[in-house]
Design a protein around this motif. Structure first.
Motif, PDB file in Angstrom:
ATOM      1  N   MET A 134       0.765  -1.218  -0.120  1.00 45.04           N
ATOM      2  CA  MET A 134       0.049   0.134  -0.248  1.00 45.04           C
ATOM      3  C   MET A 134       0.810   1.238  -0.085  1.00 45.04           C
ATOM      4  SD  MET A 134      -2.900  -1.076   2.748  1.00 45.04           S
ATOM      5  CE  MET A 134      -3.869   0.415   2.741  1.00 45.04           C
ATOM      6  N   LEU A 135       1.885   1.174   0.673  1.00 46.22           N
ATOM      7  CA  LEU A 135       2.733   2.268   0.808  1.00 46.22           C
ATOM      8  C   LEU A 135       3.593   2.711  -0.496  1.00 46.22           C
ATOM      9  CD1 LEU A 135       4.748   4.521   2.231  1.00 46.22           C
ATOM     10  CD2 LEU A 135       6.141   2.669   2.836  1.00 46.22           C
ATOM     11  N   GLN A 136       3.894   1.565  -1.173  1.00 46.01           N
ATOM     12  CA  GLN A 136       4.668   1.643  -2.643  1.00 46.01           C
ATOM     13  C   GLN A 136       3.532   2.072  -3.819  1.00 46.01           C
ATOM     14  OE1 GLN A 136       7.767   1.591  -2.779  1.00 46.01           O
ATOM     15  NE2 GLN A 136       7.767   0.956  -0.534  1.00 46.01           N
ATOM     16  N   MET A 137       2.504   1.794  -3.453  1.00 47.41           N
ATOM     17  CA  MET A 137       1.192   2.293  -4.354  1.00 47.41           C
ATOM     18  C   MET A 137       1.045   3.965  -4.211  1.00 47.41           C
ATOM     19  SD  MET A 137      -1.689  -0.677  -4.113  1.00 47.41           S
ATOM     20  CE  MET A 137      -2.806   0.242  -5.068  1.00 47.41           C
ATOM     21  N   ALA A 138       1.287   4.448  -2.824  1.00 47.43           N
ATOM     22  CA  ALA A 138       1.111   5.518  -2.568  1.00 47.43           C
ATOM     23  C   ALA A 138       2.191   6.518  -3.289  1.00 47.43           C
ATOM     24  CB  ALA A 138       0.926   5.924  -1.150  1.00 47.43           C
ATOM     25  N   ARG A 139       3.580   5.953  -2.998  1.00 48.95           N
ATOM     26  CA  ARG A 139       4.610   6.433  -3.470  1.00 48.95           C
ATOM     27  C   ARG A 139       4.658   6.658  -5.131  1.00 48.95           C
ATOM     28  NH1 ARG A 139      10.210   3.627  -1.871  1.00 48.95           N
ATOM     29  NH2 ARG A 139      10.819   5.605  -3.101  1.00 48.95           N
ATOM     30  N   GLN A 140       4.071   5.484  -5.669  1.00 51.35           N
ATOM     31  CA  GLN A 140       3.836   5.320  -7.288  1.00 51.35           C
ATOM     32  C   GLN A 140       3.037   6.671  -7.744  1.00 51.35           C
ATOM     33  OE1 GLN A 140       3.516   1.607  -9.170  1.00 51.35           O
ATOM     34  NE2 GLN A 140       1.769   2.540 -10.096  1.00 51.35           N
ATOM     35  N   ASP A 141       1.816   6.845  -6.939  1.00 50.98           N
ATOM     36  CA  ASP A 141       1.020   7.688  -7.247  1.00 50.98           C
ATOM     37  C   ASP A 141       1.567   9.335  -7.280  1.00 50.98           C
ATOM     38  OD1 ASP A 141      -0.853   6.087  -7.614  1.00 50.98           O
ATOM     39  OD2 ASP A 141      -1.769   6.336  -5.808  1.00 50.98           O
ATOM     40  N   VAL A 142       2.287   9.470  -6.275  1.00 51.12           N
ATOM     41  CA  VAL A 142       3.145  10.597  -6.005  1.00 51.12           C
ATOM     42  C   VAL A 142       4.138  11.058  -7.395  1.00 51.12           C
ATOM     43  CG1 VAL A 142       4.686  11.888  -4.685  1.00 51.12           C
ATOM     44  CG2 VAL A 142       2.857  10.876  -3.518  1.00 51.12           C
ATOM     45  N   VAL A 143       5.008   9.905  -7.615  1.00 51.17           N
ATOM     46  CA  VAL A 143       5.952   9.927  -8.544  1.00 51.17           C
ATOM     47  C   VAL A 143       5.366  10.100  -9.717  1.00 51.17           C
ATOM     48  CG1 VAL A 143       8.002   8.664  -9.651  1.00 51.17           C
ATOM     49  CG2 VAL A 143       7.649   8.612  -7.362  1.00 51.17           C
ATOM     50  N   ALA A 144       4.426   9.563 -10.095  1.00 44.23           N
ATOM     51  CA  ALA A 144       3.570   9.820 -11.411  1.00 44.23           C
ATOM     52  C   ALA A 144       3.206  10.933 -11.746  1.00 44.23           C
ATOM     53  CB  ALA A 144       2.479   8.515 -11.500  1.00 44.23           C
ATOM     54  N   ASN A 145       2.694  11.579 -10.589  1.00 42.88           N
ATOM     55  CA  ASN A 145       2.153  13.084 -10.657  1.00 42.88           C
ATOM     56  C   ASN A 145       3.484  13.901 -11.056  1.00 42.88           C
ATOM     57  OD1 ASN A 145      -0.135  15.028 -10.518  1.00 42.88           O
ATOM     58  ND2 ASN A 145       1.174  15.603  -8.551  1.00 42.88           N
ATOM     59  N   ASN A 146       4.646  13.677 -10.353  1.00 44.63           N
ATOM     60  CA  ASN A 146       5.481  14.487 -10.637  1.00 44.63           C
ATOM     61  C   ASN A 146       6.048  14.414 -12.091  1.00 44.63           C
ATOM     62  OD1 ASN A 146       5.831  15.434  -7.990  1.00 44.63           O
ATOM     63  ND2 ASN A 146       7.358  13.676  -7.430  1.00 44.63           N
ATOM     64  N   ILE A 147       6.145  13.185 -12.529  1.00 41.01           N
ATOM     65  CA  ILE A 147       6.486  13.081 -13.999  1.00 41.01           C
ATOM     66  C   ILE A 147       5.592  13.553 -15.136  1.00 41.01           C
ATOM     67  CG2 ILE A 147       6.632  11.279 -15.636  1.00 41.01           C
ATOM     68  CD1 ILE A 147       7.813   9.416 -13.766  1.00 41.01           C
ATOM     69  N   ALA A 148       4.191  13.705 -14.707  1.00 38.71           N
ATOM     70  CA  ALA A 148       2.978  14.060 -15.607  1.00 38.71           C
ATOM     71  C   ALA A 148       3.467  15.527 -15.568  1.00 38.71           C
ATOM     72  CB  ALA A 148       1.579  13.849 -14.940  1.00 38.71           C
ATOM     73  N   ASN A 149       4.047  16.352 -14.447  1.00 38.66           N
ATOM     74  CA  ASN A 149       4.107  17.710 -14.404  1.00 38.66           C
ATOM     75  C   ASN A 149       5.632  18.212 -14.930  1.00 38.66           C
ATOM     76  OD1 ASN A 149       1.141  18.950 -13.520  1.00 38.66           O
ATOM     77  ND2 ASN A 149       1.530  17.120 -12.335  1.00 38.66           N
ATOM     78  N   VAL A 150       6.190  17.482 -15.328  1.00 40.77           N
ATOM     79  CA  VAL A 150       7.627  17.666 -15.576  1.00 40.77           C
ATOM     80  C   VAL A 150       7.635  19.028 -16.329  1.00 40.77           C
ATOM     81  CG1 VAL A 150       7.897  16.314 -17.487  1.00 40.77           C
ATOM     82  CG2 VAL A 150       9.870  16.729 -15.959  1.00 40.77           C
TER      83      VAL A 150
END
Length: 256
Positions: free
Chosen positions: A13-29
């Motif tokens: 569950m923690l890794q899923m939350a981290r993945q959402d944060v990182v994916a949002n960063n990449i989407a807004n690069v």
């Protein structure tokens, strides 16, 4: 065995939350003024493990303790403790577009929305059909009197935020600073909100014809994303192993 399932499950569950944060960063690069977010983790309290069936003795061999000897601690999993924002300034990119504004200080433009004032470092503004200066979402940009800004014809903006139209001073951008930026909360895109009082900035260092790029490092975020996915897959295998162990205990050992 059940503890292993819980630990691995909380880790997934923690890794899923981290993945959402990182994916949002990449989407807004490539989003102007966007600030990188980082998932902050917190470990659950450790459990004290002791060895059953034994007692501690002193150097003379006399039994003085009835408490079993302590083996050590056992982790009980981890969870997401929050999302921190990196407010470091991004690189300034020259665009030569007069509607593009950047701030060279740790301050924010003020935008009026239906929910109240919002703050942003994304200075990619535009003018609508009525001549109103707005952000990319169509919300008005405020001046230092909390009024809307109307532009007509050629204009210029100096480093203090004063807008000059045809040689006459028309308005001044409202630019504010917060004593503690950590209280700012994201409300979608590059808009931020907070209940904390702000301070008007006299010399915000406005740059016309520039935009502040996102402070996200795309390569670093991709590496973090790959690491997160691999950690998730490893924890998934742990759960499969624990499940197989439980199945064996129920079907084979219990039958014997």
């Amino acid at each position: 065995m059940i503890k292993g399932l819980y630990n691995a499950g909380s880790g997934m569950m923690l890794q899923m939350a981290r993945q959402d944060v990182v994916a949002n960063n990449i989407a807004n690069v490539n989003t102007a003024g966007f600030k990188k977010a980082t998932a902050v983790t917190r470990a659950f309290p450790n459990m004290l493990i002791t060895r059953m069936g034994e007692t501690q003795v002193d150097n003379q061999g006399k039994n003085r303790f009835s408490r079993p000897p302590i083996i050590g601690g056992l982790g009980t999993g981890a969870c997401l403790d929050g999302v921190a924002t990196d407010y470091s300034l991004g690189n300034l990119k020259k665009t030569d577009n007069p509607f593009d504004l950047a701030l060279s200080s740790d301050s924010y433009f003020v935008i009026e929305t239906p929910e109240g004032e919002r703050f942003t470092r994304n200075g990619q503004f535009k003018v609508n059909e009525a001549g109103l200066l707005t952000n990319g979402e169509g919300y008005p940009v405020l001046n230092d009197y909390d009024d809307f800004i109307y532009l007509e014809g050629e204009f210029s903006v100096d480093s203090s935020g004063y807008i000059t139209i045809n040689g006459e001073e028309a308005a001044r951008l409202k630019v504010v600073r917060f004593p503690d930026q950590e209280v700012l909360q994201r409300v979608g895109g590059t808009l931020l909100t907070t209940d904390q009082e702000y301070q008007l900035v006299d010399q915000p260092g406005v740059l016309q014809g520039y935009t502040e790029e996102s402070n996200v490092n795309a390569v670093q975020e991709m590496v973090t994303l790959i690491s997160t996915v691999r950690a998730y897959e490893s924890l998934q295998k742990v759960i499969q192993a624990e499940d197989e162990t439980i199945r064996t205990a129920i079907e084979d050992i219990a039958r014997v």
